[in-house]
Enzyme design. Structure first.
Site, PDB file in Angstrom:
ATOM      1  CD  GLU A  26       2.446   5.241   5.987  1.00  0.00           C
ATOM      2  OE1 GLU A  26       2.174   6.232   6.659  1.00  0.00           O
ATOM      3  OE2 GLU A  26       1.621   4.366   5.663  1.00  0.00           O
ATOM      4  CG  ASN A  40       0.155   8.367   7.260  1.00  0.00           C
ATOM      5  OD1 ASN A  40      -0.567   7.404   7.050  1.00  0.00           O
ATOM      6  ND2 ASN A  40       1.459   8.276   7.461  1.00  0.00           N
ATOM      7  CE  LYS A  81       0.194  -2.958   3.574  1.00  0.00           C
ATOM      8  NZ  LYS A  81      -0.744  -2.481   4.570  1.00  0.00           N
ATOM      9  CB  THR A 130      -1.646  -1.463   8.638  1.00  0.00           C
ATOM     10  OG1 THR A 130      -2.778  -0.795   9.134  1.00  0.00           O
ATOM     11  CG2 THR A 130      -1.778  -1.438   7.117  1.00  0.00           C
ATOM     12  CB  THR A 140      -0.970   0.003   1.195  1.00  0.00           C
ATOM     13  OG1 THR A 140      -0.235  -0.139   2.406  1.00  0.00           O
ATOM     14  CG2 THR A 140      -1.981  -1.112   1.061  1.00  0.00           C
TER      15      THR A 140
END
Lengths: 428, 428
Positions: free
Chosen positions: A281, A423, A191, A202, A169
């Site tokens: 991220e 985000n 992932k 997640t 993602t």
């Protein structure tokens, strides 16, 4: 399978491609669809990747570990049901939408396993439906069903890199690790990039092996490996509704001693967990927090996570600013909130090779500040570079509280402006 | 004292100047020094502001609330000692360096109160030395001592806006609130922008009143007001080593009923607390989280803070992206980690006027997404605008868990890239 420094995405991908062979008895496939979300007006259709992992024969030895979030997604609810099945055989994965608490979510997941089962000639109960992405939106079930025939037609052996890429993602690069054991191997595909905190928020992990192992031993090994790896990383303190780790063994290769399998699996998951942190991220640094000298493991883990999750610590590290005061403050925040009174003279804090706090006072001077800043710079990654891990270095912070024998280690990342950018409008 | 929308710093400052009169019996002064930090090589000297608040007569009625951080700074250690004094009379404040765990920290603080006392003709024990800024560095004691004569010469009555400005660190604007009560007033000056979490992290509050009140009543009132205000705000989850709130009464004006004083003080601190959140480093929105329907206040507060502190919720709000899935995920993360199993059908989540989750499923469609995004935009502030609060609007999120009668309210801010910029190299 240790990684060199990488300077180009192509180098990383070819390195990975050559080291991600599916274990004997498994095939994989990926596909892509376009759809318009029910919940958002859009000019352009959204894209969704589908991935399929499939065993040649029914798998009796399998296990799963799932999120502890109180509102798990439909894939987690379905996955927990599947643990009671005598055999399973395949996993269908989509990115983009997490299938959490949409009105028809569980029904949608069941419908997909039925459609896939029909095509593969298997009962739906042998299949997992796994989703990651936006929470609350509805899966485009008709579009996914429409893609199932071509997905199944594409099943292949060899590298599973395509699956690792398809399930991404916000991941900056695909993550695959493989260990050899006995005459076989264990392949892990993971992932996850944001929302990484205890319990694998997640995060999806798929572990396939051809090494024979009994079901109960496989489940014990998976539980232990997850505890020491995915549950010891923290990127932003959130635990998602969708996390899971699945393990399937085809049993094609003779088994090994259970302890050897446990250790190999834990090593594999540890490497995958650090890949996830490094890929956090917008991560600019990986932090390794080691906390020792506390009365209980839980307390040591609590301190380590508190420091690793402190936005002020994280932003200082991002800026290569050795603002070591924030380390002590974060430790004191946690211990004070826990109602513990602590003698500061017992605390020692080290950053890399430098002692920055000892015997009740900070130990910093101008020269040490410069050395610390250089140390942080040496472990820095450019958070805007995606596609490959730039290196494997971490910022090592060791905190000894001098009050006991328990310790803990966690990995986290810093907090960059890039994290916020990613985000702030994740869903576009 | 309610605030209009502001569009220019000058408008805000003149508004505040006219509404920040020191209560009878108090004077204030500010000064500025230059110094070179012991711990960092610099080309340019650092600047430090000094502020002095001083009562005309010894104050018998005073109180203080301090951080619960396990490693409090020297000002907190000294401040706690002062609570036992029969009278106090003044407060010396510096910004830039927090005086926490430097080798000579407590000694430095005592030396400053002695030097100030000598100049004012008071015993050192009547004075507080309060510091905010970088943790771990050493105060430039000689330079501060050198500035004390001119600081004392500058003592004045009238507006305390200069003090509110002098004690700022990363604050975007000075924060002063004043309420009238009986024939007198209560004036509150607050400093704080980042590290705001329960227990007033890196927050200094100075509350002065001319209304007579007994010492014990003043201390009860302060404790209650802090609980409902500064301890109900959260910007980034950190609790600093240096937070404190001090209250001094000159007793120049006849007292009021204790309940009236308590209420007025709580109202004042509530306004100051919201000022601090609105001024959170790089804040783009203020969030007001109301959580109801839980079994205990502690659980309700825990859920509210978990949602308000979730980086994923905060970044989505910053982007005006109504990613309501992250709200449910954050609630589920907290409740799941607390070991509670919850029926999702009991949960209702509202954002502004819109119900986004009810009866076990998300209630969102394309039109509602647009309305929610518009609502977020209407409450947005430009995080790069500093110097004044742009408006007083908040994003109101209400979560009812349907399981009990306890509730809680907290205020927090979103997470912007500006926050990261400010904290990545705070010390330059």
């Amino acid at each position: 399978m240790t990684f060199p420094d990488f300077h180009h995405e192509a180098d990383y991908l070819s390195f990975l491609e050559a080291r991600s062979a599916l274990p004997a008895g498994f095939r994989a496939a990926v596909s892509r669809i376009a759809f318009t979300p029910q919940e958002r007006p859009t000019l352009e259709p959204y894209r969704m990747n589908l991935a399929l992992l499939c065993a040649d024969e029914p798998v009796e030895s399998f296990g799963g570990v799932f999120t502890r979030n109180a509102f798990p997604g439909a894939p987690v609810i379905l996955g927990r049901e599947r643990l009671a099945e005598p055999v399973v055989q395949g996993v269908l994965v989509n990115n983009k939408i997490a299938n959490v608490r949409a009105a028809t979510g569980l029904e949608d997941a069941r419908r997909l396993t039925a459609a896939l089962g029909e095509r593969l000639g298997l009962p739906a109960e042998r299949l997992f439906s796994v989703s990651t992405g936006i929470i609350g939106w509805t899966l485009p079930v008709a579009e996914i069903e429409g893609a199932i025939p071509s997905l199944c037609d594409g099943l292949h052996r060899g590298s599973a890199l395509d699956v690792a890429q398809a399930i991404m993602t916000t991941d900056g690069f695909p993550k695959v690790r493989r260990v050899e054991i006995g005459g076989g191997s264990i392949l892990g595909i993971v992932k996850g990039a944001g929302m990484i905190e205890p319990n694998m928020a997640t995060m999806l992990a798929f572990v396939l092996t051809d090494v024979a192992i009994r079901r109960e031993a496989a489940r014990r090994a998976l539980a232990q490996a997850v505890r020491e790896s995915f549950n010891a990383i923290t990127v932003d303190g959130d635990m998602s509704t969708s996390d899971m780790a699945l393990l399937l063994s085809s049993g094609r290769v003779a088994g090994v001693a259970e302890d050897d399998f446990v250790q190999a699996l834990a090593r594999l998951c540890g490497l995958l967990a650090q890949d996830v942190v490094r890929n956090g991220e917008g991560a600019g640094h990986v932090l390794q927090l080691t906390v020792s000298g506390l009365q209980t493991d839980e307390l040591a883990r609590g301190v380590a996570k508190a420091v690793a999750n402190s936005p002020l610590v994280k932003t200082a590290v991002y800026g290569n600013d050795p603002n070591v005061g924030r380390l002590l403050s974060a430790v004191g925040d946690y211990l004070g909130s826990a109602g513990l009174s602590v003698d500061p003279r017992l605390i020692t804090i080290r950053v890399g090779e430098e002692t920055v706090f000892a015997e009740g006072a900070f130990r910093i001077d101008r020269e040490k500040e410069v050395r610390l800043s250089d140390y942080l710079k040496s472990a820095a990654m450019n958070p805007r570079v995606t596609g490959y891990p730039q290196h494997q270095r971490s910022v090592e912070i060791a905190i000894d509280c001098g009050m006991g024998r328990a310790d803990a280690r966690v990995w986290g990342s810093d907090l960059s402006d890039q994290y916020v950018h990613e985000n702030a409008d994740y869903r576009t």
